[in-house]
Design an enzyme around this catalytic site. Structure first.
Site, PDB file in Angstrom:
ATOM      1  N   SER A   1      -9.629   2.038   3.007  1.00  0.00           N
ATOM      2  CA  SER A   1      -8.733   2.774   2.145  1.00  0.00           C
ATOM      3  C   SER A   1      -7.730   1.907   1.395  1.00  0.00           C
ATOM      4  O   SER A   1      -7.151   2.347   0.407  1.00  0.00           O
ATOM      5  CB  SER A   1      -7.957   3.802   2.962  1.00  0.00           C
ATOM      6  OG  SER A   1      -7.126   3.156   3.908  1.00  0.00           O
TER       7      SER A   1
ATOM      8  N   LYS B   1       0.864  -1.177   0.000  1.00  0.00           N
ATOM      9  CA  LYS B   1       0.000   0.000   0.000  1.00  0.00           C
ATOM     10  C   LYS B   1       0.900   1.227   0.000  1.00  0.00           C
ATOM     11  O   LYS B   1       1.940   1.251   0.689  1.00  0.00           O
ATOM     12  CB  LYS B   1      -0.885  -0.026   1.253  1.00  0.00           C
ATOM     13  CG  LYS B   1      -1.899   1.114   1.339  1.00  0.00           C
ATOM     14  CD  LYS B   1      -2.784   0.967   2.579  1.00  0.00           C
ATOM     15  CE  LYS B   1      -3.842   2.059   2.667  1.00  0.00           C
ATOM     16  NZ  LYS B   1      -4.704   1.898   3.863  1.00  0.00           N
TER      17      LYS B   1
ATOM     18  N   SER C   1      -9.931  -0.289   7.158  1.00  0.00           N
ATOM     19  CA  SER C   1      -9.313  -0.108   5.840  1.00  0.00           C
ATOM     20  C   SER C   1      -8.635  -1.330   5.260  1.00  0.00           C
ATOM     21  O   SER C   1      -8.262  -1.324   4.087  1.00  0.00           O
ATOM     22  CB  SER C   1      -8.307   1.042   5.888  1.00  0.00           C
ATOM     23  OG  SER C   1      -8.983   2.270   5.834  1.00  0.00           O
TER      24      SER C   1
END
Lengths: 486, 95, 478
Positions: free
Chosen positions: A153, A78, A177
């Site tokens: 997210s 990420k 997330s």
């Protein structure tokens, strides 16, 4: 060679057996990212050269007899994790030009384990969002239906794993997330106990809630990854100095005698009926495996989202002050004076949702409002944690839906921040309490994946992984691939 | 709780966040909606509850007083918007 | 109207740790800009703070030395504001729960009495970097080497009633932190800084007047001048019908005035909240015992001991214990002199003190070592030289002409104690001054001094004065 459908542990076995080299595997993944990934916008940066270099090193390690279980297996990070020499954008215009001078602890550890990083995955800006629509780099699409959001997210990581672009990815979870996008994309994602994985080098959103974890297709893979990611790091004061269990060894334990609690608050108003049916079916599967269920109550559940939307913005408003256009990141053109430099750099480089949260947080901490908002939210936070601690006196794990609905359509909730916030209603309390939680695929509703969340007591990741692994041995939801990416 | 545009401007100033004049209304509406939403917190009695800052009850670990970092100025300043002579530059600060 | 001045001080003492409070970067002064600002000090995305154990230990020592309560649990908080020398946009400090609180120190007043000044608290925090305005056109340069240096902010009660008391308090704290070895006290380099909260009120009034905060008081001289200026200014404002505005004012030493720091009056809203990157600091009995075991003898105890052990007056003992270096110097002199406490005190305070003052030197830079001074005093007590000659010897040592024995030898300053030689000189003096002998014998006994002078002159100061005295008395009364 069709390696894209293989899990981390299958790839590890294939590499060990010499069926393919890490370089071949890496090339195959990179090609797939190029050819099939672009429609999803799952990556912000693909690091082809570094990946191939790392793959060759991994192959040499193996040849030299120094391979570990993850040596040569591709992974994606990420874009919230700092990666030395590689742009680390956090999904924001603010850091579009930021090449990190250092590696995050998680990146260091996975590098040290011999994993090959393919690049950086897309995400909501500064991890603030539940749909991946707040990214400066544009929304990520859900591989199951490109009209739908992947969740957020960590939406880029979830979509990349679901679309078989990469066997595993890292994510971070502040209010859901990892778990919510895992659910919406039909993969398995684990948020560890707060403090289990070092936050060093992970760009902070809300420091007392943020936690890094693995996203993969199976619990077995998550176990392998967590074992490599977790561990004491003296650079993070909130990281616990506790040995990391061998999660893999606990995977096959019998579930007989396990008691799982079903919080009645997680099955009430707001839960989509079709999602509820999928969760009920999962409960039946667990029952067949010997699990006993009992109803419990987490009576302050309704306050979790409000408490979170005070605490997280408050911490974020302070954490994001360092982005001031002075030492790194975006600086506006020709600032008139210092105030102009600050206001325009931050005003131009932060997106609307980030600004909203900074404003809410600033307000909640400001003179005259601190007690009513921040202090109050922290008190409610204790109530919420205590609800869980009391529940874990009665049950071993807690189960419920990960998200009240399946993936919604792009743009559907963009205008109303609060309706967006409510998509994390079942995940947020887990962060407030610092507990580990895992989401695994359990079926479909409205043609889109449904995730089931299991919540464990502090540092009881092994039991979560064990339960989900046993479930995945008798079901095949985790093996389903989106048609376009099968 | 409803925020006026002026309040939003004041908060934005505290946060050194440039907000366009034409966006103020939207921010005021959105922020007010969020604040209304979190007002649910007021429905529970917390008079006897201690605030919880960290989910895990731990105490601060201390680091031995040792110099472990060496000079990496060139590397760190390679990502800086404006430097000269090893200093970060900003528009003149008036005291 | 008679006015009463009310002063409270906030002292920032940089703690003498090797590394920073939350990072492993060096705290050494004077490095090239930004070469000692590591990723944590720069507030790079993703970095985290970890607390320096020694900073905590030093704060405990300060707390113990000032009778403070050592908090079993203290918490770091973020103070949020934007400034280019503050990399993270917040300063990590302590707010509601400081590490030590509720102590006191005694300061000596000019009339010899002592006064208690309460310490509200002392808390740990990180220093900011430096803004450099010189040498750039229209821009400011930021050096973050200092960012993250540990500070102990020591907050007094508003107990001081004059600029002189404020200076005495500041000197007291300055001496204390240097005794404790927790701060080098270097005010030029900014290791020891002070802000003053100053207000005035009509004598007898209970309620405090509106205060102003004076910044930038970085010498003992400035603080006295700045406070005096500010007191006058406030009284003028009130007496001309105005009101004192609560604000921060900067002292300008060149113009000897204070001026308001912000043209646009902006209410600071620091939005303090507990730093989520740091956990509560717990201090147990063992930590306190360890710090206590490391405590040196503190100024008040040392002064008392000097009075008892060396028979010194309170004033002399106070002067000699003003700094640890001076006290150590003195005790070395005493030892080298063979235990001459009072003689050593006189020499250290008067002769050495005068010479240091004249040449603007610190005790650490004294050209005459304590051992040499003590060695010279031994030559006084063993009658090798007289006290008067000793001053010449001291001056020669100051100029670097060697130790006392070398100087005495080289200059032939050895005292004449040979009874025969002295008697000859005495006889000569008596024979040469018959008129004075007559007067002396007639009762003008103070002429003895005249004869001593004659003999000393003849001996070039080297005759033993006691012997000369004795012999003269004997011969003149014959």
């Amino acid at each position: 060679m069709s390696v894209h459908d293989k899990t981390v542990s299958e790839l590890a076995a294939g590499l060990a057996a010499g069926d393919y080299s890490s370089e071949e595997l890496t090339r195959a993944c990179l090609q797939r990212i190029r050819e099939q990934g672009s429609a999803l916008n799952a990556f912000i940066t693909v690091t082809e050269e570094q990946a191939l270099d790392a793959a060759r090193v991994a192959d040499q390690q193996r040849a030299a007899g120094r391979a570990g279980p993850l040596t040569g297996v591709p992974v994606a990070h990420k874009d919230i994790f700092c990666t030395r020499g590689v742009r680390t954008s956090c999904g924001s215009r603010m850091l579009d030009n930021f090449v990190s001078p250092y590696d995050a602890h998680v990146v260091e550890r996975l590098n040290a384990a011999g994993m090959v990083s393919l690049g950086k995955t897309n995400m909501d800006e500064f991890a603030m969002g539940s749909s991946n629509e707040t990214s400066y780099y544009g929304p990520v699409k859900n591989p199951w239906d490109t009209r739908a959001v992947p969740g957020g997210s960590s939406g880029g990581s979830a979509a990349a794993v679901a679309a078989r672009l990469v066997p595993a990815a890292t994510g971070t979870d502040t209010g859901g997330s990892i778990r919510q996008p895992a659910a919406l994309c039909g993969i398995t994602g684990l948020k560890p106990t707060y403090g289990r994985v070092s936050r060093y080098g992970m760009i902070a959103f809300a420091s007392s809630l943020d936690q890094a974890g693995p996203m993969a297709r199976t619990a077995e893979d998550c176990a392998l990854l967590l074992e490599a990611m977790a561990g004491f790091d003296r650079r993070d004061s909130t990281c616990v100095d506790q040995p990391v269990p061998r999660y893999g060894e606990a995977l096959n334990r019998d579930l007989d005698g396990l008691t799982i609690g079903l919080p009645k608050e997680y099955f009430g108003e707001g839960l989509d009926a079709d999602v509820a049916r999928v969760v009920d079916a999962a409960i039946e599967e667990y029952r067949k495996l010997g699990v006993a269920f009992r109803e419990i109550s987490l009576k302050n559940t309704a306050l979790a989202v409000p408490a979170y939307y005070v605490i997280a913005p408050a911490e974020c408003s302070s954490n994001l002050s360092r982005f001031d256009g002075v030492r790194f990141g975006y600086r506006c053109e020709n600032p008139r004076d210092l105030e102009d430099l600050y206001k325009r750099s931050r005003g131009e480089a932060f997106g609307a949702e980030v600004k909203r949260r900074i404003l809410v947080g600033t307000y909640a901490l400001s003179a005259g409002y601190y007690d009513a908002y921040y202090l109050k939210a922290q008190k409610v936070r204790r109530l919420i944690r205590d609800d869980f601690l009391a529940a874990f006196n009665q049950v071993d794990l807690i189960l419920g839906p990960t998200s009240p609905t399946v993936a919604f359509n792009l743009g559907e909730r963009a205008d109303d921040p609060v309706s967006m916030y409510l998509s994390d209603v079942y995940t947020i309390a887990v962060n407030l309490a610092g507990l580990p939680g895992i989401s695994h695929p359990a079926g479909f509703a409205h043609g889109r994946p449904v995730g089931v969340q299991l919540i464990g007591a502090h540092f009881d990741e092994a039991r979560l992984l064990n339960a989900v692994h046993r479930y995945q041995q008798v079901t095949d939801w985790h093996t389903r691939a989106p048609e376009a990416f099968a | 709780m409803s925020l006026s545009n002026e309040q939003v401007e004041n908060i934005a100033h505290l946060a050194r966040l440039g907000v366009n004049e034409q966006d103020l209304d939207t921010y005021a509406v959105n922020l007010s909606r969020i604040l209304e939403f979190v007002e649910a917190l007021g429905t529970v009695d917390t008079s006897a509850v201690e605030p919880l800052a960290h989910p895990i009850d731990m105490v601060q670990r201390l680091r031995p007083d040792e110099v472990t970092e060496s000079d990496q100025r060139a590397l760190f300043q390679s990502v800086a918007p404006s430097v000269e002579g090893g200093l970060y530059l900003v528009p003149r600060v008036i005291e | 109207m008679a006015w009463e001045v009310v002063i409270g001080l906030e002292i920032h003492a940089q703690l003498a740790t090797r590394s920073k409070i939350f990072s492993g970067a060096s705290t050494a002064y004077g490095a090239e800009p930004n070469t000692q600002a590591c990723a944590v000090d720069l507030g790079l995305p993703g970095v985290l703070p970890v607390l320096n154990a020694e900073a905590v230990n030093m704060a405990i020592k300060f707390g113990l030395a000032t009778g403070c309560t050592i908090a079993p649990r203290s918490v770091f908080a973020r103070k949020n504001y934007f400034y280019p020398d503050l990399p993270k946009g917040y300063q990590i400090s302590q707010y509601e729960l400081p590490i030590v609180h509720s102590g006191e120190v005694l300061i000596a007043l000019e009339d010899g009495r002592s006064k208690r000044v309460g310490l509200t608290r002392a808390h740990l925090e990180e220093d900011a970097g430096k803004s450099l305005h010189e040498g750039f056109e229209g821009v400011t340069g930021i050096d973050l080497n200092r960012a993250g240096t540990p500070l102990l902010e020591i907050v007094s009660e508003p107990d001081m009633r004059s600029a002189k008391e404020a200076v005495a308090y500041m000197r007291k704290i300055h001496s204390l932190v240097r005794y404790l070895g927790i701060c080098d006290g270097n005010m030029q380099e900014g290791s020891f800084r002070c802000d003053a909260n100053v207000s005035v009120r009509p004598k007898g009034q209970e309620e405090l007047g509106t205060r102003t905060e004076l910044k930038n008081l970085n010498s003992f001289r400035f603080i006295e001048r700045a406070i005096n200026f500010e007191v006058e200014r406030q009284i003028d404002v009130i007496e001309s019908g105005g009101q004192v505005v609560q604000e921060t004012r900067l002292y300008d030493a060149d113009r000897n005035e204070t001026r308001s720091m912000r043209t646009k009056e902006e209410a600071n809203d620091y939005r303090y909240f507990p730093d989520p990157d740091l956990l509560p600091v717990e201090i147990g009995e063992a930590d306190i015992q360890r710090a206590r075991a490391e405590l040196p003898e503190l100024p008040d105890a040392k002064r008392q001991r000097f009075m008892e052990q060396y028979g010194l007056s309170e004033s002399d003992a106070g002067q000699l214990t003003a700094s640890r270096e001076l006290a150590d110097y003195y005790e070395t002199v005493v030892e080298a002199s063979g235990g001459e406490g009072k003689l050593s005190a006189n020499w250290v305070i008067v002769e050495l003190g005068g010479a240091l003052n004249r040449d603007d030197l610190d005790i650490a830079d004294s050209p005459v070592s304590a051992a040499r001074l003590g060695g010279m005093l031994r030559r006084i007590t063993d009658n090798t030289i007289s006290g008067k000659i000793a001053k010449d010897v001291f001056d020669a040592m100051w100029r670097g002409e060697g130790d006392a024995d070398a100087v005495i030898e080289a200059k032939g300053l050895k005292q004449v104690t040979d009874a025969g030689a002295i008697e000859a000189m005495v006889d000569e003096a008596i024979a040469a001054n018959p008129k004075q002998v007559e007067q002396y014998k007639a009762g003008k006994e103070k002429l003895l001094g005249f004869f001593v002078g004659q003999v000393m002159k003849a001996s070039k100061g080297k005759a033993n004065p006691a012997q000369v005295n004795e012999l003269l008395k004997k011969k003149l009364s014959d």
